[in-house]
Design an enzyme around this catalytic site. Sequence first.
Site, PDB file in Angstrom:
ATOM      1  N   SER A   1       0.851  -1.188   0.000  1.00 32.31           N
ATOM      2  CA  SER A   1       0.000   0.000   0.000  1.00 32.31           C
ATOM      3  C   SER A   1       0.881   1.230   0.000  1.00 32.31           C
ATOM      4  O   SER A   1       1.883   1.283   0.726  1.00 32.31           O
ATOM      5  CB  SER A   1      -0.912   0.000   1.232  1.00 32.31           C
TER       6      SER A   1
ATOM      7  N   HIS B   1       2.762  12.042  -1.641  1.00 33.53           N
ATOM      8  CA  HIS B   1       2.370  13.445  -1.512  1.00 33.53           C
ATOM      9  C   HIS B   1       3.490  14.333  -2.074  1.00 33.53           C
ATOM     10  O   HIS B   1       4.565  14.430  -1.485  1.00 33.53           O
ATOM     11  CB  HIS B   1       2.121  13.805  -0.038  1.00 33.53           C
TER      12      HIS B   1
ATOM     13  N   HIS C   1      -2.257   7.198  -5.055  1.00 32.67           N
ATOM     14  CA  HIS C   1      -2.410   6.084  -4.112  1.00 32.67           C
ATOM     15  C   HIS C   1      -2.484   4.784  -4.910  1.00 32.67           C
ATOM     16  O   HIS C   1      -3.049   4.751  -6.009  1.00 32.67           O
ATOM     17  CB  HIS C   1      -3.690   6.263  -3.292  1.00 32.67           C
TER      18      HIS C   1
ATOM     19  N   ASN D   1      -2.696   0.251  -4.123  1.00 33.83           N
ATOM     20  CA  ASN D   1      -2.744  -0.839  -3.158  1.00 33.83           C
ATOM     21  C   ASN D   1      -3.045  -2.122  -3.903  1.00 33.83           C
ATOM     22  O   ASN D   1      -3.936  -2.151  -4.756  1.00 33.83           O
ATOM     23  CB  ASN D   1      -3.818  -0.559  -2.096  1.00 33.83           C
TER      24      ASN D   1
ATOM     25  N   ARG E   1      -3.427  -6.401  -2.794  1.00 31.37           N
ATOM     26  CA  ARG E   1      -3.464  -7.216  -1.586  1.00 31.37           C
ATOM     27  C   ARG E   1      -4.074  -8.593  -1.864  1.00 31.37           C
ATOM     28  O   ARG E   1      -4.800  -8.789  -2.845  1.00 31.37           O
ATOM     29  CB  ARG E   1      -4.280  -6.514  -0.502  1.00 31.37           C
TER      30      ARG E   1
ATOM     31  N   HIS F   1      -5.762   7.307 -17.078  1.00 29.29           N
ATOM     32  CA  HIS F   1      -6.803   6.321 -17.351  1.00 29.29           C
ATOM     33  C   HIS F   1      -6.436   5.408 -18.514  1.00 29.29           C
ATOM     34  O   HIS F   1      -6.880   4.246 -18.551  1.00 29.29           O
ATOM     35  CB  HIS F   1      -8.140   7.018 -17.583  1.00 29.29           C
TER      36      HIS F   1
ATOM     37  N   HIS G   1     -20.101  12.345   2.940  1.00 26.63           N
ATOM     38  CA  HIS G   1     -20.552  13.479   3.747  1.00 26.63           C
ATOM     39  C   HIS G   1     -20.398  14.810   3.019  1.00 26.63           C
ATOM     40  O   HIS G   1     -20.986  15.808   3.429  1.00 26.63           O
ATOM     41  CB  HIS G   1     -19.800  13.508   5.091  1.00 26.63           C
TER      42      HIS G   1
ATOM     43  N   ARG H   1       0.222  -2.026  12.912  1.00 25.46           N
ATOM     44  CA  ARG H   1       1.182  -1.026  13.371  1.00 25.46           C
ATOM     45  C   ARG H   1       0.684   0.362  12.971  1.00 25.46           C
ATOM     46  O   ARG H   1       0.628   0.697  11.786  1.00 25.46           O
ATOM     47  CB  ARG H   1       2.550  -1.300  12.758  1.00 25.46           C
TER      48      ARG H   1
END
Length: 306
Positions: free
Chosen positions: A96, A100, A110, A112, A114, A149, A179, A264
């Site tokens: 992951s 920045h 970003h 990731n 898994r 893309h 939100h 962690r």
Amino acid sequence: MSTPDINQVKSYLLDLQDRICAGIEAEDGQATFFEDNWSRETGLGGGGRTRVLTEGKTFEQAGINFSHVSGGQLPASATAHRPELAGRDFEAMGVSLVIHPNNPYVPTSHANVRFFIARKEGEAPIWWFGGGFDLTPYYGNKEDCRAWHQKAKDACDPFGQALYPQLKTWCDEYFHLKHRNEPRGIGGLFFDDLNEGGFDRCFNIMKSIGDHYIEAYRPIVARRKESPFGERERDFQLYRRGRYVEFNLVFDRGTLFGLQTGGRTESILMSLPPLVKWRYNWHPEPGTAEAELYDYYLKPRDWINE
């Protein structure tokens, strides 16, 4: 092959971490990664290899984490939408990362990838892959969006023409701040619970997406990292980083999974930016580049064909 080969997955993930770190260091041109090898507390299985680059020429902070953990029971974040996993022990591994940049004209990114496997004595194991990558610009650029893309589509096309639109839509829906009724960025790919077609097919999909991340991101960084900017652009970058923090702490499944399994904390929260701002009920002035981000870029779009 339909039987999961955990060692093969782990070997790939460690190599992927090495390759992405090398690419980020080369693009930064100054800073290098600090490596922190860690083990979970007594009674909890596994550990990881966290690498963090800070205060570079190009990147303010880059965190690239490998983890391989196990336990006797999956947390609520994993079993809520898959109740058949309750009562099983588990093994999870992945890479992951969040990057920045210093320059507000370089997007945050970003990625990731898994693998999970859940076992119960006397029953067949349940396994699946997940992951993806997405881009969060502060100042929109159509060339960058199309290129990002296109690489995402290139990663998916060997597995059928339907895969890219499916994973693109999933990404648009997942990386959404409910939100605020606002996307986190311009999307990319997202998938979870992938086990259709057998282990080899699913593993190859994960590998293709993992391999295409640095190919997608580095050219964008190279094009934008020398762009001139001032206090206004930096201030807007710090404000928009607040949205990143909100998503990672409120909605992100990986963050919740890590915290709920006794992971962690330093490695889990390495995704957060070192500097960030919030301000009350702020809106950009109409007609500005900042307003254009909201009005045009933070909308689900068919970037390749527009």
